[in-house]
Design a protein around this motif. Structure first.
Motif, PDB file in Angstrom:
ATOM      1  N   ILE A  42      -4.830  19.009  21.722  1.00  0.00           N
ATOM      2  CA  ILE A  42      -3.485  18.486  21.966  1.00  0.00           C
ATOM      3  C   ILE A  42      -2.611  18.706  20.740  1.00  0.00           C
ATOM      4  CG2 ILE A  42      -2.155  16.387  22.434  1.00  0.00           C
ATOM      5  CD1 ILE A  42      -4.683  15.441  24.050  1.00  0.00           C
ATOM      6  N   ARG A  43      -3.144  18.435  19.547  1.00  0.00           N
ATOM      7  CA  ARG A  43      -2.400  18.643  18.308  1.00  0.00           C
ATOM      8  C   ARG A  43      -1.976  20.100  18.172  1.00  0.00           C
ATOM      9  NH1 ARG A  43      -2.802  20.865  13.563  1.00  0.00           N
ATOM     10  NH2 ARG A  43      -4.914  21.530  13.967  1.00  0.00           N
ATOM     11  N   GLU A  44      -2.882  21.028  18.463  1.00  0.00           N
ATOM     12  CA  GLU A  44      -2.553  22.453  18.374  1.00  0.00           C
ATOM     13  C   GLU A  44      -1.380  22.807  19.277  1.00  0.00           C
ATOM     14  OE1 GLU A  44      -6.139  24.614  19.268  1.00  0.00           O
ATOM     15  OE2 GLU A  44      -7.216  23.725  17.578  1.00  0.00           O
ATOM     16  N   ALA A  45      -1.373  22.279  20.501  1.00  0.00           N
ATOM     17  CA  ALA A  45      -0.283  22.568  21.435  1.00  0.00           C
ATOM     18  C   ALA A  45       1.028  21.954  20.945  1.00  0.00           C
ATOM     19  CB  ALA A  45      -0.633  22.048  22.826  1.00  0.00           C
ATOM     20  N   GLN A  46       0.971  20.717  20.457  1.00  0.00           N
ATOM     21  CA  GLN A  46       2.186  20.086  19.949  1.00  0.00           C
ATOM     22  C   GLN A  46       2.720  20.849  18.737  1.00  0.00           C
ATOM     23  OE1 GLN A  46       1.549  15.909  19.215  1.00  0.00           O
ATOM     24  NE2 GLN A  46       1.350  15.439  21.390  1.00  0.00           N
ATOM     25  N   LYS A  47       1.828  21.280  17.878  1.00  0.00           N
ATOM     26  CA  LYS A  47       2.244  22.031  16.694  1.00  0.00           C
ATOM     27  C   LYS A  47       2.902  23.356  17.098  1.00  0.00           C
ATOM     28  CE  LYS A  47       0.584  23.601  12.230  1.00  0.00           C
ATOM     29  NZ  LYS A  47      -0.475  23.544  11.238  1.00  0.00           N
ATOM     30  N   GLN A  48       2.344  24.011  18.078  1.00  0.00           N
ATOM     31  CA  GLN A  48       2.881  25.285  18.545  1.00  0.00           C
ATOM     32  C   GLN A  48       4.252  25.106  19.198  1.00  0.00           C
ATOM     33  OE1 GLN A  48       0.416  27.227  21.450  1.00  0.00           O
ATOM     34  NE2 GLN A  48       1.546  29.132  21.330  1.00  0.00           N
ATOM     35  N   ASN A  49       4.459  24.009  19.913  1.00  0.00           N
ATOM     36  CA  ASN A  49       5.693  23.799  20.662  1.00  0.00           C
ATOM     37  C   ASN A  49       6.760  23.012  19.905  1.00  0.00           C
ATOM     38  OD1 ASN A  49       4.712  25.172  22.910  1.00  0.00           O
ATOM     39  ND2 ASN A  49       3.771  23.338  23.738  1.00  0.00           N
ATOM     40  N   ALA A  50       6.420  22.461  18.747  1.00  0.00           N
ATOM     41  CA  ALA A  50       7.390  21.675  17.986  1.00  0.00           C
ATOM     42  C   ALA A  50       8.542  22.569  17.516  1.00  0.00           C
ATOM     43  CB  ALA A  50       6.714  21.024  16.782  1.00  0.00           C
ATOM     44  N   PRO A  51       9.781  22.048  17.558  1.00  0.00           N
ATOM     45  CA  PRO A  51      10.904  22.818  17.013  1.00  0.00           C
ATOM     46  C   PRO A  51      10.622  23.177  15.555  1.00  0.00           C
ATOM     47  CG  PRO A  51      11.691  20.902  18.218  1.00  0.00           C
ATOM     48  CD  PRO A  51      10.204  20.765  18.102  1.00  0.00           C
ATOM     49  N   LYS A  52      10.995  24.395  15.171  1.00  0.00           N
ATOM     50  CA  LYS A  52      10.588  24.880  13.855  1.00  0.00           C
ATOM     51  C   LYS A  52      11.770  25.263  12.969  1.00  0.00           C
ATOM     52  CE  LYS A  52       6.037  26.294  15.278  1.00  0.00           C
ATOM     53  NZ  LYS A  52       6.115  25.747  16.597  1.00  0.00           N
ATOM     54  N   SER A  87       3.314  18.225  10.165  1.00  0.00           N
ATOM     55  CA  SER A  87       3.012  16.800   9.989  1.00  0.00           C
ATOM     56  C   SER A  87       2.182  16.212  11.123  1.00  0.00           C
ATOM     57  CB  SER A  87       4.314  16.001   9.850  1.00  0.00           C
ATOM     58  OG  SER A  87       4.934  15.806  11.106  1.00  0.00           O
ATOM     59  N   ILE A  88       1.983  16.960  12.201  1.00  0.00           N
ATOM     60  CA  ILE A  88       1.244  16.424  13.353  1.00  0.00           C
ATOM     61  C   ILE A  88      -0.225  16.258  12.970  1.00  0.00           C
ATOM     62  CG2 ILE A  88       0.612  16.775  15.770  1.00  0.00           C
ATOM     63  CD1 ILE A  88       3.176  18.493  16.012  1.00  0.00           C
ATOM     64  N   THR A  89      -0.732  15.066  13.169  1.00  0.00           N
ATOM     65  CA  THR A  89      -2.056  14.689  12.677  1.00  0.00           C
ATOM     66  C   THR A  89      -2.872  14.009  13.774  1.00  0.00           C
ATOM     67  OG1 THR A  89      -1.078  14.312  10.503  1.00  0.00           O
ATOM     68  CG2 THR A  89      -3.227  13.302  10.898  1.00  0.00           C
ATOM     69  N   VAL A  90      -4.141  14.359  13.830  1.00  0.00           N
ATOM     70  CA  VAL A  90      -5.078  13.636  14.691  1.00  0.00           C
ATOM     71  C   VAL A  90      -5.656  12.520  13.838  1.00  0.00           C
ATOM     72  CG1 VAL A  90      -7.188  13.763  16.053  1.00  0.00           C
ATOM     73  CG2 VAL A  90      -5.604  15.697  16.028  1.00  0.00           C
ATOM     74  N   GLY A  91      -5.482  11.302  14.289  1.00  0.00           N
ATOM     75  CA  GLY A  91      -5.874  10.164  13.468  1.00  0.00           C
ATOM     76  C   GLY A  91      -7.071   9.413  13.983  1.00  0.00           C
ATOM     77  N   ASN A  92      -6.904   8.124  14.111  1.00  0.00           N
ATOM     78  CA  ASN A  92      -7.998   7.216  14.443  1.00  0.00           C
ATOM     79  C   ASN A  92      -8.517   7.423  15.860  1.00  0.00           C
ATOM     80  OD1 ASN A  92      -7.748   5.948  11.935  1.00  0.00           O
ATOM     81  ND2 ASN A  92      -6.155   4.600  12.720  1.00  0.00           N
ATOM     82  N   TYR A  93      -9.820   7.262  15.985  1.00  0.00           N
ATOM     83  CA  TYR A  93     -10.490   7.305  17.285  1.00  0.00           C
ATOM     84  C   TYR A  93     -10.930   5.889  17.585  1.00  0.00           C
ATOM     85  CZ  TYR A  93     -10.826  11.891  15.203  1.00  0.00           C
ATOM     86  OH  TYR A  93     -10.521  13.054  14.562  1.00  0.00           O
ATOM     87  N   ARG A  94     -10.508   5.387  18.736  1.00  0.00           N
ATOM     88  CA  ARG A  94     -10.877   4.021  19.098  1.00  0.00           C
ATOM     89  C   ARG A  94     -11.666   4.046  20.392  1.00  0.00           C
ATOM     90  NH1 ARG A  94      -5.412   3.205  17.467  1.00  0.00           N
ATOM     91  NH2 ARG A  94      -5.356   2.254  15.415  1.00  0.00           N
TER      92      ARG A  94
END
Length: 140
Positions: A38-48, A56-63
């Motif tokens: 998901i992070r990869e897709a968001q990073k690819q599609n984020a305005p640049k 800055s898109i980060t995969v963080g905590n797993y709950r």
């Protein structure tokens, strides 16, 4: 009269009980792998404009929860938008880009929603691969 004999039913029952208890480490790895897709897709599609928001898109905590679990994907750090506004949190910048402004001066891009939809199958496949590896390691 016909008869039916079943051998090994106890072992099969134990296998199903074991499968119902996926170790937390495997669950976390599944969440991490899905979150990365998901992070990869968001990073690819984020305005640049500068690329800083995408970086800055980060995969963080797993709950882990009673119904499975979730992973946080968020925008870390700050973004210098204009001299007038100064530094703004990347999360706020992403929110404006996602939903637009009330006055319409900045239209909604919905890059997060689109990215999440585009990456859903890849995320599920990555999670399934972790689960399949765990099954194979347990000879199931």
């Amino acid at each position: 009269m016909a008869s039916l004999t079943v051998n090994g039913l106890d072992e099969l029952e134990l296998t199903f009980a074991d499968l119902a208890r996926i170790p937390d480490g495997v669950k976390r790895q599944m969440l991490q792998q899905g979150g990365e897709k998901i992070r990869e897709a968001q990073k690819q599609n984020a305005p640049k404009d500068t690329g800083k928001l995408a970086d800055s898109i980060t995969v963080g905590n797993y709950r882990l929860t009673s119904d499975g679990g979730h992973v946080d994907i968020y925008f870390r750090g700050t973004h210098h938008t204009t001299k007038k506004q100064g530094a703004q949190p990347n999360a706020k910048v992403a929110n404006v880009l996602e939903y637009g402004t009330k006055d319409g001066s900045k239209p909604a891009t919905q890059f997060i929603r689109k990215s999440n939809e585009q990456s859903a199958d890849a995320a599920a496949e990555a999670e399934l691969n972790v689960y399949s590896d765990w099954l194979a390691s347990n000879n199931v």
